[in-house]
Design a protein around this motif. Structure first.
Motif, PDB file in Angstrom:
ATOM      1  N   PRO A  99      81.863  60.740  27.186  1.00 18.01           N
ATOM      2  CA  PRO A  99      80.554  60.988  26.704  1.00 18.01           C
ATOM      3  C   PRO A  99      80.251  61.327  25.619  1.00 18.01           C
ATOM      4  CG  PRO A  99      81.870  63.034  28.297  1.00 18.01           C
ATOM      5  CD  PRO A  99      82.905  61.584  27.808  1.00 18.01           C
ATOM      6  N   ARG A 100      79.009  61.112  25.064  1.00 19.20           N
ATOM      7  CA  ARG A 100      78.675  61.448  23.863  1.00 19.20           C
ATOM      8  C   ARG A 100      78.013  62.920  23.612  1.00 19.20           C
ATOM      9  NH1 ARG A 100      76.911  56.117  25.076  1.00 19.20           N
ATOM     10  NH2 ARG A 100      78.033  57.205  26.848  1.00 19.20           N
ATOM     11  N   GLN A 151      73.741  52.507  32.672  1.00 16.51           N
ATOM     12  CA  GLN A 151      74.592  53.429  31.882  1.00 16.51           C
ATOM     13  C   GLN A 151      75.670  54.012  32.489  1.00 16.51           C
ATOM     14  OE1 GLN A 151      72.592  57.324  30.768  1.00 16.51           O
ATOM     15  NE2 GLN A 151      74.357  58.249  30.264  1.00 16.51           N
ATOM     16  N   ILE A 154      84.070  54.966  29.035  1.00 16.53           N
ATOM     17  CA  ILE A 154      83.238  55.415  27.697  1.00 16.53           C
ATOM     18  C   ILE A 154      83.187  56.802  27.751  1.00 16.53           C
ATOM     19  CG2 ILE A 154      81.211  55.139  26.388  1.00 16.53           C
ATOM     20  CD1 ILE A 154      81.083  52.266  27.602  1.00 16.53           C
ATOM     21  N   HIS A 196      81.655  53.067  14.366  1.00 18.58           N
ATOM     22  CA  HIS A 196      80.619  53.187  15.016  1.00 18.58           C
ATOM     23  C   HIS A 196      80.632  53.778  16.423  1.00 18.58           C
ATOM     24  CE1 HIS A 196      78.529  51.108  11.608  1.00 18.58           C
ATOM     25  NE2 HIS A 196      79.214  50.135  11.739  1.00 18.58           N
ATOM     26  N   PRO A 197      81.393  54.724  16.332  1.00 16.12           N
ATOM     27  CA  PRO A 197      81.938  55.326  17.825  1.00 16.12           C
ATOM     28  C   PRO A 197      80.988  55.544  18.834  1.00 16.12           C
ATOM     29  CG  PRO A 197      82.310  57.090  16.090  1.00 16.12           C
ATOM     30  CD  PRO A 197      81.622  55.679  15.562  1.00 16.12           C
ATOM     31  N   THR A 198      79.700  55.769  18.618  1.00 14.20           N
ATOM     32  CA  THR A 198      78.666  56.034  19.401  1.00 14.20           C
ATOM     33  C   THR A 198      77.943  54.689  19.863  1.00 14.20           C
ATOM     34  OG1 THR A 198      76.941  56.440  18.172  1.00 14.20           O
ATOM     35  CG2 THR A 198      78.462  58.503  19.026  1.00 14.20           C
ATOM     36  N   ARG A 199      78.200  53.592  19.279  1.00 12.48           N
ATOM     37  CA  ARG A 199      77.563  52.387  19.482  1.00 12.48           C
ATOM     38  C   ARG A 199      78.109  51.299  20.109  1.00 12.48           C
ATOM     39  NH1 ARG A 199      72.709  52.181  16.857  1.00 12.48           N
ATOM     40  NH2 ARG A 199      72.133  51.212  18.638  1.00 12.48           N
ATOM     41  N   GLU A 225      79.889  53.451  31.787  1.00 14.59           N
ATOM     42  CA  GLU A 225      80.729  54.476  31.503  1.00 14.59           C
ATOM     43  C   GLU A 225      81.846  54.936  32.463  1.00 14.59           C
ATOM     44  OE1 GLU A 225      77.453  57.472  29.440  1.00 14.59           O
ATOM     45  OE2 GLU A 225      77.702  57.640  31.655  1.00 14.59           O
ATOM     46  N   ASP A 283      71.612  50.929  23.308  1.00 14.70           N
ATOM     47  CA  ASP A 283      72.407  52.254  22.642  1.00 14.70           C
ATOM     48  C   ASP A 283      73.755  51.680  22.295  1.00 14.70           C
ATOM     49  OD1 ASP A 283      70.335  54.598  23.011  1.00 14.70           O
ATOM     50  OD2 ASP A 283      70.248  53.357  24.922  1.00 14.70           O
ATOM     51  N   MET A 284      74.380  51.006  23.115  1.00 13.53           N
ATOM     52  CA  MET A 284      75.783  50.684  22.984  1.00 13.53           C
ATOM     53  C   MET A 284      76.174  49.363  23.366  1.00 13.53           C
ATOM     54  SD  MET A 284      78.509  53.209  24.236  1.00 13.53           S
ATOM     55  CE  MET A 284      80.246  53.633  23.277  1.00 13.53           C
TER      56      MET A 284
END
Ligand code: 1DF
Ligand code: MN
Length: 357
Positions: A356-357, A345, A354, A124-127, A349, A87-88
């Motif tokens: 939260p999305r 995960q 990181i 690509h802020p979520t990746r 984070e 995901d990231m």
């Protein structure tokens, strides 16, 4: 190498956690131009020539694939992440980063690389998330760049590719870097570099200088030098991140404690001074590790047992290690759902802050 096979039907399925890979490499094309200039000059460091000289000139499939991936921050990288169910990526300037450059070039290019990475994260802020590259050649400038990276670029960790032209961060001349990292609550990912000239030959002649073994030996040595120099007594809140299963140091912990104690007591070396705690205490309290390059359940479980499940993080080491099968194997580990989610995960984070999305 297992390249992703486009015809493969194997694909990591959806999981009850995000997969955040925490030691993923990139290279701005401009850095490769600087490397080309260094490689064509006189007195090139043999380890650097053996590593980046190889990847930048070899026609092999592995080298060509790695060079393509390192320089892509958009479609190709995202496609490979999707193929692997990642995901990231937490991105770091590939080794040796700026540490092989002369001081002035290193200081200015660290800023350019960090701006380049911040742009990719903005796209690509979520990746993507990232680590701040610094030039240890100029510790004061490195401290300033940590401040800029945290306060202006939104990155919350620092990457240092082990030794800098044969010098180690255990030398007090580098300690402004530790002070800045501690003050900004930014852990330092101590990532491998090629072997310095004093170590290179016996490893290279057996083909063992690289990621197969030399990297781990040299980076583990560097982390130990930091511990035994008393860095964590001076900077108790400082945190290091070590890849490759902590460069095997968890497995060494018992012997490190026993022999450190014996060595201090015998007053054999001026450099081995008493510490407030045992070497293994610093490993457990000041160090996080990732499983970069080691998709191996027994080693991960042993490390969780030794360090605690909140200190062991997932990493792939893309593009140097790029294997969808490893993600499937790690998904399948026999481990409580809570610990697996921490591994893939939530530890990332927390450590890299990181959002939260
Ligand atoms: C290699 C491995 C190269 C890793 C890397 O950076 C690197 C390799 C130049 O396989 O040559 O980061 N690694 O972390 O294992
Ligand atoms: Mn790596």
């Amino acid at each position: 190498m297992q390249l992703p096979d486009p015809s493969s039907t194997r694909h990591p399925g959806p999981a009850p956690y995000l997969r955040i890979a925490t030691e993923e490499a990139f290279a701005p094309p401009e850095m490769l131009e600087i490397y080309r200039r260094i490689l064509s000059g006189a007195n090139v460091d043999p380890g650097f020539r053996g590593l980046m000289g190889f990847y930048m000139s070899s026609p092999s499939e592995r080298a060509q694939h790695i060079m393509r991936c390192l320089t892509d921050m958009d479609a190709l990288r995202l496609k490979h992440m999707d193929d692997c169910g990642v995901d990231m990526q937490v991105l770091a300037l590939t080794s040796p980063g700026v540490q092989v450059m002369d001081k002035a070039t290193a200081v200015s290019f660290a800023r350019i690389a960090n701006d380049y990475l911040a742009d990719a994260i903005r796209r690509h802020p979520t990746r993507f998330a990232g680590m701040i590259a610094v030039a240890p050649q100029d510790p004061q400038a490195a401290a300033k760049e940590i401040e800029r990276g945290v306060s202006q670029l939104g990155m919350n960790a620092v990457v240092i590719n082990s030794h800098t032209q044969g010098e180690y961060l255990s030398d007090t001349k580098f300690w402004d870097i530790f002070a800045a990292a501690e003050a900004h609550d930014a852990p330092i990912y101590l990532h491998p570099n090629s072997l310095p000239p004093g170590m290179y030959e016996p490893f290279m002649e057996a083909g063992l200088d690289g990621a197969i073994y030399g990297f781990g030996v040299e980076t583990g040595l560097h982390a130990l030098r930091i511990i035994t120099a008393g860095v964590f007594d001076r900077f108790p809140k400082l945190r290091l991140i070590l890849g490759h299963m902590g460069e095997a140091l968890p497995f060494w912990a018992y012997r490190l404690d026993y022999m450190h104690r014996a060595t201090v007591k015998s007053q054999r070396y001026d450099s081995v001074k008493p510490l407030r705690r045992q070497p293994s205490d610093y490993l457990r309290e000041n160090v996080y590790i990732t499983n970069s390059g080691v998709a191996w359940e027994p080693a991960i479980k042993f490390s969780q047992d030794f360090l605690g499940a909140d200190r062991v993080l997932y990493a792939m080491d893309y593009p140097y290690q790029h294997a969808v099968d490893e993600v499937i194997a790690l998904d399948g580990m026999t481990m409580s759902p809570e610990h697996k989610k921490r591994f893939f995960q939530t530890n990332a984070e927390t450590v890299f802050k990181i959002p939260p999305r």
